[in-house]
Design a protein around this motif. Structure first.
Motif, PDB file in Angstrom:
ATOM      1  N   ARG A  78       0.512  19.034   3.751  1.00  0.00           N
ATOM      2  CA  ARG A  78      -0.632  18.220   4.137  1.00  0.00           C
ATOM      3  C   ARG A  78      -0.205  16.762   3.983  1.00  0.00           C
ATOM      4  O   ARG A  78       0.692  16.454   3.191  1.00  0.00           O
ATOM      5  N   ALA A  79      -0.842  15.882   4.746  1.00  0.00           N
ATOM      6  CA  ALA A  79      -0.438  14.471   4.691  1.00  0.00           C
ATOM      7  C   ALA A  79      -1.649  13.566   4.806  1.00  0.00           C
ATOM      8  O   ALA A  79      -2.644  13.908   5.469  1.00  0.00           O
ATOM      9  N   GLY A  80      -1.566  12.401   4.164  1.00  0.00           N
ATOM     10  CA  GLY A  80      -2.597  11.379   4.268  1.00  0.00           C
ATOM     11  C   GLY A  80      -1.971  10.024   4.518  1.00  0.00           C
ATOM     12  O   GLY A  80      -0.929   9.701   3.939  1.00  0.00           O
ATOM     13  N   VAL A  81      -2.585   9.228   5.396  1.00  0.00           N
ATOM     14  CA  VAL A  81      -2.055   7.906   5.744  1.00  0.00           C
ATOM     15  C   VAL A  81      -3.183   6.881   5.652  1.00  0.00           C
ATOM     16  O   VAL A  81      -4.276   7.087   6.176  1.00  0.00           O
ATOM     17  N   HIS A  82      -2.909   5.789   4.970  1.00  0.00           N
ATOM     18  CA  HIS A  82      -3.844   4.661   4.902  1.00  0.00           C
ATOM     19  C   HIS A  82      -3.024   3.381   5.029  1.00  0.00           C
ATOM     20  O   HIS A  82      -1.819   3.373   4.740  1.00  0.00           O
ATOM     21  N   VAL A  83      -3.645   2.298   5.466  1.00  0.00           N
ATOM     22  CA  VAL A  83      -2.943   1.036   5.612  1.00  0.00           C
ATOM     23  C   VAL A  83      -3.697  -0.044   4.855  1.00  0.00           C
ATOM     24  O   VAL A  83      -4.921  -0.094   4.862  1.00  0.00           O
ATOM     25  N   GLY A  84      -2.947  -0.884   4.159  1.00  0.00           N
ATOM     26  CA  GLY A  84      -3.552  -1.977   3.404  1.00  0.00           C
ATOM     27  C   GLY A  84      -2.484  -2.739   2.640  1.00  0.00           C
ATOM     28  O   GLY A  84      -1.295  -2.412   2.699  1.00  0.00           O
ATOM     29  N   GLU A  85      -2.909  -3.756   1.918  1.00  0.00           N
ATOM     30  CA  GLU A  85      -1.969  -4.570   1.154  1.00  0.00           C
ATOM     31  C   GLU A  85      -1.547  -3.846  -0.123  1.00  0.00           C
ATOM     32  O   GLU A  85      -2.314  -3.083  -0.707  1.00  0.00           O
ATOM     33  N   VAL A  86      -0.316  -4.075  -0.534  1.00  0.00           N
ATOM     34  CA  VAL A  86       0.202  -3.502  -1.782  1.00  0.00           C
ATOM     35  C   VAL A  86       0.933  -4.593  -2.559  1.00  0.00           C
ATOM     36  O   VAL A  86       1.346  -5.603  -1.998  1.00  0.00           O
ATOM     37  N   GLU A  87       1.096  -4.353  -3.852  1.00  0.00           N
ATOM     38  CA  GLU A  87       1.879  -5.243  -4.700  1.00  0.00           C
ATOM     39  C   GLU A  87       3.267  -4.664  -4.901  1.00  0.00           C
ATOM     40  O   GLU A  87       3.405  -3.470  -5.164  1.00  0.00           O
ATOM     41  N   GLN A  88       4.278  -5.481  -4.741  1.00  0.00           N
ATOM     42  CA  GLN A  88       5.643  -5.039  -4.978  1.00  0.00           C
ATOM     43  C   GLN A  88       5.993  -5.300  -6.437  1.00  0.00           C
ATOM     44  O   GLN A  88       6.003  -6.446  -6.897  1.00  0.00           O
ATOM     45  N   LEU A  89       6.252  -4.235  -7.193  1.00  0.00           N
ATOM     46  CA  LEU A  89       6.612  -4.324  -8.599  1.00  0.00           C
ATOM     47  C   LEU A  89       7.986  -3.713  -8.785  1.00  0.00           C
ATOM     48  O   LEU A  89       8.124  -2.491  -8.866  1.00  0.00           O
ATOM     49  N   ASP A  90       9.018  -4.580  -8.831  1.00  0.00           N
ATOM     50  CA  ASP A  90      10.401  -4.107  -8.854  1.00  0.00           C
ATOM     51  C   ASP A  90      10.632  -3.233  -7.627  1.00  0.00           C
ATOM     52  O   ASP A  90      10.509  -3.690  -6.519  1.00  0.00           O
ATOM     53  N   ARG A  91      10.923  -1.938  -7.847  1.00  0.00           N
ATOM     54  CA  ARG A  91      11.179  -1.032  -6.716  1.00  0.00           C
ATOM     55  C   ARG A  91       9.972  -0.147  -6.431  1.00  0.00           C
ATOM     56  O   ARG A  91      10.070   0.839  -5.710  1.00  0.00           O
ATOM     57  N   LYS A  92       8.826  -0.492  -6.991  1.00  0.00           N
ATOM     58  CA  LYS A  92       7.622   0.292  -6.766  1.00  0.00           C
ATOM     59  C   LYS A  92       6.540  -0.579  -6.145  1.00  0.00           C
ATOM     60  O   LYS A  92       6.607  -1.808  -6.201  1.00  0.00           O
ATOM     61  N   ALA A 101      -4.683   6.512  -0.085  1.00  0.00           N
ATOM     62  CA  ALA A 101      -3.842   7.416   0.715  1.00  0.00           C
ATOM     63  C   ALA A 101      -3.735   8.782   0.050  1.00  0.00           C
ATOM     64  O   ALA A 101      -3.781   9.826   0.721  1.00  0.00           O
ATOM     65  N   SER A 102      -3.582   8.784  -1.269  1.00  0.00           N
ATOM     66  CA  SER A 102      -3.466  10.048  -1.994  1.00  0.00           C
ATOM     67  C   SER A 102      -4.742  10.879  -1.883  1.00  0.00           C
ATOM     68  O   SER A 102      -4.697  12.096  -1.669  1.00  0.00           O
ATOM     69  N   ARG A 103      -5.899  10.223  -2.019  1.00  0.00           N
ATOM     70  CA  ARG A 103      -7.170  10.944  -1.932  1.00  0.00           C
ATOM     71  C   ARG A 103      -7.391  11.490  -0.523  1.00  0.00           C
ATOM     72  O   ARG A 103      -7.925  12.587  -0.352  1.00  0.00           O
ATOM     73  N   ILE A 104      -7.019  10.719   0.473  1.00  0.00           N
ATOM     74  CA  ILE A 104      -7.153  11.191   1.860  1.00  0.00           C
ATOM     75  C   ILE A 104      -6.274  12.420   2.076  1.00  0.00           C
ATOM     76  O   ILE A 104      -6.688  13.404   2.697  1.00  0.00           O
ATOM     77  N   MET A 105      -5.055  12.382   1.550  1.00  0.00           N
ATOM     78  CA  MET A 105      -4.154  13.528   1.675  1.00  0.00           C
ATOM     79  C   MET A 105      -4.766  14.776   1.063  1.00  0.00           C
ATOM     80  O   MET A 105      -4.658  15.877   1.611  1.00  0.00           O
ATOM     81  N   SER A 106      -5.419  14.641  -0.077  1.00  0.00           N
ATOM     82  CA  SER A 106      -5.965  15.798  -0.777  1.00  0.00           C
ATOM     83  C   SER A 106      -7.048  16.512   0.023  1.00  0.00           C
ATOM     84  O   SER A 106      -7.343  17.683  -0.236  1.00  0.00           O
TER      85      SER A 106
END
Length: 357
Positions: A78-92, A101-106
């Motif tokens: 199963r897959a979920g896709v959402h688009v929006g701003e994110v914060e870059q924290l090192d490599r995460k 996105a995770s909730r949509i996937m579920s």
């Protein structure tokens, strides 16, 4: 976000060793799809993947590809896709976009790709079909969210069915694009009675707004891959011309129409005097907009982040410009060509004479 459906049951049936081998094979297929669609793996938790993309259409295409490919292993994701701003924290990366996105996937079923309405709006012109899956409250996220199932516009079966075919849409695919509620184009004829008008309509699924406060019933009879010419005085279709694909955008210049067909990756030149198609030109990927300026036709390739520049005299692509993330709408005016990039919320101005950004 993706994960394997029924992973606990599969692990119990296969045993630890065979399950680990299956998960490794799954990871290889997912990573191959990420490379092909420009995705960047952020995290792998057991049998799930978290990846980010520069364009929502690429994320959706990758998710559908993964859903298709893993079936050969006897499993479904199963897959979920959402688009929006994110914060870059090192490599995460972090931010509210990630849990959404995770909730949509579920909420997704086996082999189903679910997306938010933001993804739908920003992936216009990518040859996708969306079907409503209701409004939901997402755990830990305020408000309610409409969720949609996505499939390829050329896939067989009912609208909104989960992607199941592995064949990628061909350059000459005849997918019907989603109707867009916006005016297309209107002009006054070169020789006509006072007050008369001709409206050129690019028909997309038989339902759209034209530049008049009425919509003739005759529109229902137009083929999805045709150009309809409506007499404004008589309020009826006076001509219907096949153009070889479902129109996605239309512009006029120098006595000719230029029509983009997203599914076929082409631009069609249409002569307004003879009412005939005079040229079909291959452009980039998923042309979503077209404008005429400076002796050139400018076409947004929403699937490639580029603009194709067509020389009007030779009817050939003479230049390809990289302009931004998911270029969609394009217009000519005020001494420039203006491109709206849906993926990064920018507008780019192009000099129509030199082609400089």
């Amino acid at each position: 976000m993706t994960d394997i459906v029924g992973s606990t049951r599969h692990a119990a049936e296969l045993g630890d060793r065979d399950w680990r081998e299956l998960v490794q094979s799954h990871h290889q297929l997912v990573r191959a799809a990420l490379r092909e669609h420009g995705g960047r793996e952020m995290d792998t938790a057991g049998d799930g993947f978290f990846a980010i993309f520069d364009a929502p259409a690429a994320a959706v295409a990758c998710a559908m590809s993964v859903a298709d490919r893993v079936r050969q292993l006897g499993i479904e994701v199963r897959a979920g896709v959402h688009v929006g701003e994110v914060e870059q924290l090192d490599r995460k990366v972090a931010g509210i976009t990630v849990p959404i996105a995770s909730r949509i996937m579920s909420l997704a079923g086996p082999s189903e790709v679910l997306v938010s309405t933001t993804v739908r709006d920003m992936a216009a012109g990518a040859g996708l079909r969306f079907a409503d899956r209701g409004v939901h409250e997402l755990k830990g996220v305020t408000g309610t969210w409409q969720v949609l199932a996505v499939s390829r516009a050329d896939a067989a079966g009912a609208e909104g069915a989960p992607s199941g075919e592995t064949a990628v849409a061909g350059r000459r695919a005849t997918a019907v694009r989603r109707a867009r509620s916006r005016p297309i184009w209107q002009r006054s004829p070169r020789a006509s009675g006072v007050g008369a008008a001709i409206v050129i309509v690019a028909v997309i699924t038989g339902a759209l707004l034209v530049t008049k406060p009425w919509q003739p019933p005759a529109l229902d009879r137009l083929d999805e891959q045709a150009l309809g010419m409506i007499d404004g005085g008589r309020r009826e279709i006076v001509a219907s011309v096949p153009i070889g694909g479902a129109p996605s955008a239309i512009a006029v210049g120098d006595g000719e129409l230029w029509i983009a067909t997203a599914a076929a990756d082409t631009v069609v030149r249409f002569d307004l005097e003879t009412h005939q198609v005079t040229r079909e030109i291959d452009v980039g990927h998923s042309p979503a907009g077209v404008a005429v300026a400076g002796g050139s036709v400018w076409v947004t390739n929403s699937g490639e982040r580029t603009i194709s520049r067509i020389n009007i005299g030779t009817a050939r692509v003479v230049d390809t410009l990289t302009v931004g993330n998911s270029p969609t709408v394009i217009a000519a005016g005020a001494g420039g060509v203006w491109v709206a990039n849906a993926g990064d919320s920018t507008v780019v101005r192009i000099d129509p004479e030199s082609g400089a950004l």
